[in-house]
Scaffold this motif. Structure first.
Motif, PDB file in Angstrom:
ATOM      1  N   TYR A 146       0.825  -1.211   0.000  1.00  0.00           N
ATOM      2  CA  TYR A 146       0.000   0.000   0.000  1.00  0.00           C
ATOM      3  C   TYR A 146       0.861   1.265   0.000  1.00  0.00           C
ATOM      4  CZ  TYR A 146      -4.730  -1.883   0.283  1.00  0.00           C
ATOM      5  OH  TYR A 146      -5.923  -2.494  -0.016  1.00  0.00           O
ATOM      6  N   LYS A 158      -9.085   0.733  -0.913  1.00  0.00           N
ATOM      7  CA  LYS A 158      -8.615   0.132   0.335  1.00  0.00           C
ATOM      8  C   LYS A 158      -9.337  -1.192   0.527  1.00  0.00           C
ATOM      9  CE  LYS A 158      -9.805   1.577   4.507  1.00  0.00           C
ATOM     10  NZ  LYS A 158      -9.889   2.337   5.782  1.00  0.00           N
ATOM     11  N   GLU A 160      -9.133  -4.625   2.649  1.00  0.00           N
ATOM     12  CA  GLU A 160      -8.525  -5.265   3.810  1.00  0.00           C
ATOM     13  C   GLU A 160      -8.912  -6.726   3.963  1.00  0.00           C
ATOM     14  OE1 GLU A 160      -8.400  -2.704   7.453  1.00  0.00           O
ATOM     15  OE2 GLU A 160      -9.854  -1.525   6.301  1.00  0.00           O
ATOM     16  N   ARG A 173     -11.836   4.608  -4.905  1.00  0.00           N
ATOM     17  CA  ARG A 173     -10.539   4.988  -4.357  1.00  0.00           C
ATOM     18  C   ARG A 173     -10.714   5.620  -2.984  1.00  0.00           C
ATOM     19  NH1 ARG A 173      -7.439   8.547  -8.776  1.00  0.00           N
ATOM     20  NH2 ARG A 173      -5.668   8.128  -7.378  1.00  0.00           N
ATOM     21  N   ALA A 174      -9.984   5.126  -2.023  1.00  0.00           N
ATOM     22  CA  ALA A 174      -9.939   5.773  -0.718  1.00  0.00           C
ATOM     23  C   ALA A 174      -9.042   6.998  -0.802  1.00  0.00           C
ATOM     24  CB  ALA A 174      -9.418   4.796   0.332  1.00  0.00           C
ATOM     25  N   GLU A 178      -6.688   7.901   4.253  1.00  0.00           N
ATOM     26  CA  GLU A 178      -7.236   6.599   4.628  1.00  0.00           C
ATOM     27  C   GLU A 178      -6.247   5.474   4.339  1.00  0.00           C
ATOM     28  OE1 GLU A 178     -12.044   7.000   4.063  1.00  0.00           O
ATOM     29  OE2 GLU A 178     -10.791   7.103   2.247  1.00  0.00           O
ATOM     30  N   ILE A 179      -5.550   5.569   3.222  1.00  0.00           N
ATOM     31  CA  ILE A 179      -4.547   4.546   2.911  1.00  0.00           C
ATOM     32  C   ILE A 179      -3.398   4.610   3.911  1.00  0.00           C
ATOM     33  CG2 ILE A 179      -2.902   3.707   1.197  1.00  0.00           C
ATOM     34  CD1 ILE A 179      -5.842   3.155   0.546  1.00  0.00           C
ATOM     35  N   LEU A 182      -4.276   2.917   7.166  1.00  0.00           N
ATOM     36  CA  LEU A 182      -4.124   1.466   7.114  1.00  0.00           C
ATOM     37  C   LEU A 182      -2.660   1.067   7.175  1.00  0.00           C
ATOM     38  CD1 LEU A 182      -5.163  -1.407   6.709  1.00  0.00           C
ATOM     39  CD2 LEU A 182      -5.236  -0.962   4.235  1.00  0.00           C
TER      40      LEU A 182
END
Length: 495
Positions: A146, A158, A160, A173-174, A178-179, A182
């Protein structure tokens, strides 16, 4: 580690997951080929090894999208147009195959990690220490992928958990934030779950210090000046967080600065005291070697030196500007670069190429089969990043100078004083040439536009490069992804 990662990985991937081919169309979690695979500790070990195997494309990804993008290489396009020529020339578009391969390779590996994380449990892996290690390794590798995606493309989907085709086509797309959330959560968790070191065949797996070192790099990347909205740099001023993590690694006593530059990259000294994390490769015709030495050097050089493998073309040149940046007597220049050679016909080829990872006597069965590991994070990088954080947090100038001079002394250079951010950036350029860090360093320090445009004015003899602008900090979202479901993904600015 080399036996574990390299023999089991390829076989396991085909059994665990369906084809990804850039579309995230993995087999759904209800598919028995995924669920029923996981029965015991050995199955999870194979699955984690498959995730490590996904890192095999990491070195070439950073050669094409970082080194060739930067002022370290001049690859304008000769003898035909290759996918990397537009990367060099800032004329790349969303149909370029390197965009789709970078995207899909990262997500394929992310899916392997998600498969482990979705299925691991105490009843299947009763040993808590082993279970924690497998979980930490999967999170570390997922975070690394990521981190690549957010630096190359900005905000990305994102994901998971394992998802089916229908679900994947609804995930937008985040945001960059936000990426990063994570990535940071995964690395913090990995640092708690992973051991400090390994021994025997497991040497080379991700450790807690690898997780902390990559997390420090994440904080440094986020901290720089914002040149592009929705880009990977956030002006977050997290230098102190990076500093503290790097100091933990330094104070751990697990790593030792090697005084001989060439020994860091010796085929007989892999996973050495400088290695915090490196991608493992093994030659021998098992499909687990690396192509990097042949990718950097031309076939004419290989033939002239009686190396019975060839590369695809002769046109991946090291820039004159990089060569001239090395002071007289710098041993890193002669180790990193071949400055011209006599070909098999006795003609002198007046071009410069990287030879950093070449040992002419250690070739494998073909051009993709070299058994040299590829560094992701070296202890020297830990030290130089720490020096950088000191400059940003009011730390000791003497400490900064001492770190840089330790690196310079190894290179055969005299000591200097008053190291500043620009001095440090240039030292990093010489030290880590061909290791895939230069473009990322320029972006996170806010120097990409000014450095690249000044460099083009000197280096672009063929006048084929477009001026660097802020939008080119990111690459375009691959057209293959946009075509999956029109309107799902917006294209990055400037493309």
């Amino acid at each position: 580690m080399q036996q574990l990662l390299k023999i089991l990985g390829v076989v396991t991937v085909a059994f665990l997951l369906g084809s990804c081919t850039g579309k995230l169309d993995v087999k759904p979690i209800s598919d028995p080929s995924v669920v029923n695979f996981y029965r015991n500790q050995q199955d999870f070990e194979q699955a984690v090894n498959a995730a490590y195997n996904g890192l095999s494309t990491y070195p070439t990804r950073h050669l094409f999208l970082s080194e060739i993008r930067s002022d370290n290489m001049y690859v304008p396009g000769e003898g035909g147009t290759y996918d990397w020529n537009p990367v060099n020339n800032f004329t790349v578009n969303s149909s370029n195959a390197l965009m789709s391969s970078a995207w899909s390779d990262c997500y394929n590996t992310i899916m392997r990690c998600n498969s482990v994380l979705d299925n691991i449990s105490a009843d299947k892996v009763p040993d808590e220490t082993v279970r924690n290690q497998f979980t930490g390794e999967a999170k570390f590798i997922r975070a690394l992928m990521y981190f690549d995606l957010v630096r190359f493309f900005g905000g990305v989907p994102k994901i998971e958990h394992l998802v089916n085709v229908t679900a994947a086509q609804s995930i937008n797309r985040a945001s960059v934030q936000e990426i990063y959330d994570l990535i940071i959560a995964d690395l913090e968790s990995a640092a708690q779950l992973l051991p400090a070191s390994y021994s025997g065949a497991s040497k080379g797996r991700a450790t807690l210090y690898a997780a902390k070192g990559i997390l420090a790099r994440v904080y440094l990347t986020r901290s720089g000046p914002v040149l592009l909205d929705k880009g990977p740099v956030l002006n977050s001023n997290e230098y102190a967080k990076a500093r503290d993590l790097l100091l933990e690694i330094i104070n751990s006593g697990k790593y030792v600065f090697i005084n001989n530059y060439a020994q860091i990259f010796s085929y007989d000294n892999e996973n050495n005291s400088e290695s915090v994390f490196e991608v493992q490769f093994k030659s021998g015709g098992t499909g687990t070697g690396t192509v990097i030495p042949a990718e950097m050097l031309p076939g004419s050089y290989m033939r002239a030196n009686k190396i019975p493998v060839a590369s695809g073309n002769d046109f991946k040149y090291v820039s004159n500007d990089l060569i001239s940046s090395y002071p007289a007597g710098d041993v890193r220049l002669t180790f990193n670069v071949i400055q011209g050679f006599t070909d098999e016909n006795g003609n002198f080829v007046n071009q410069n190429y990287f030879k950093k990872f070449l040992d002419p006597k250690r070739y494998g069965v073909d051009l993709r089969d070299w058994g040299i590991n590829q560094p992701v994070l070296r202890y020297t990088d830990v030290l130089l990043m720490y020096a950088e954080t000191l400059l940003h947090t009011g730390g000791s100038q003497t400490a900064v100078d001492d770190i840089v001079n330790q690196v310079r002394t190894r290179a055969g250079l005299a000591a200097i004083t008053g190291v500043n951010a620009d001095t440090l950036l240039e030292e990093r350029r010489r030290e880590f040439a061909a290791e895939g860090l230069r473009w990322h360093d320029l972006v996170r320090t806010g120097k990409a536009v000014t450095v690249m445009n000044a460099w083009m004015a000197k280096e672009d003899e063929k006048k084929v490069m477009k001026p660097m602008k802020n939008e080119f900090i990111l690459y375009p979202v691959p057209q293959t992804e946009i075509n999956i479901k029109p309107g799902l993904y917006d294209q990055n600015a400037g493309y």
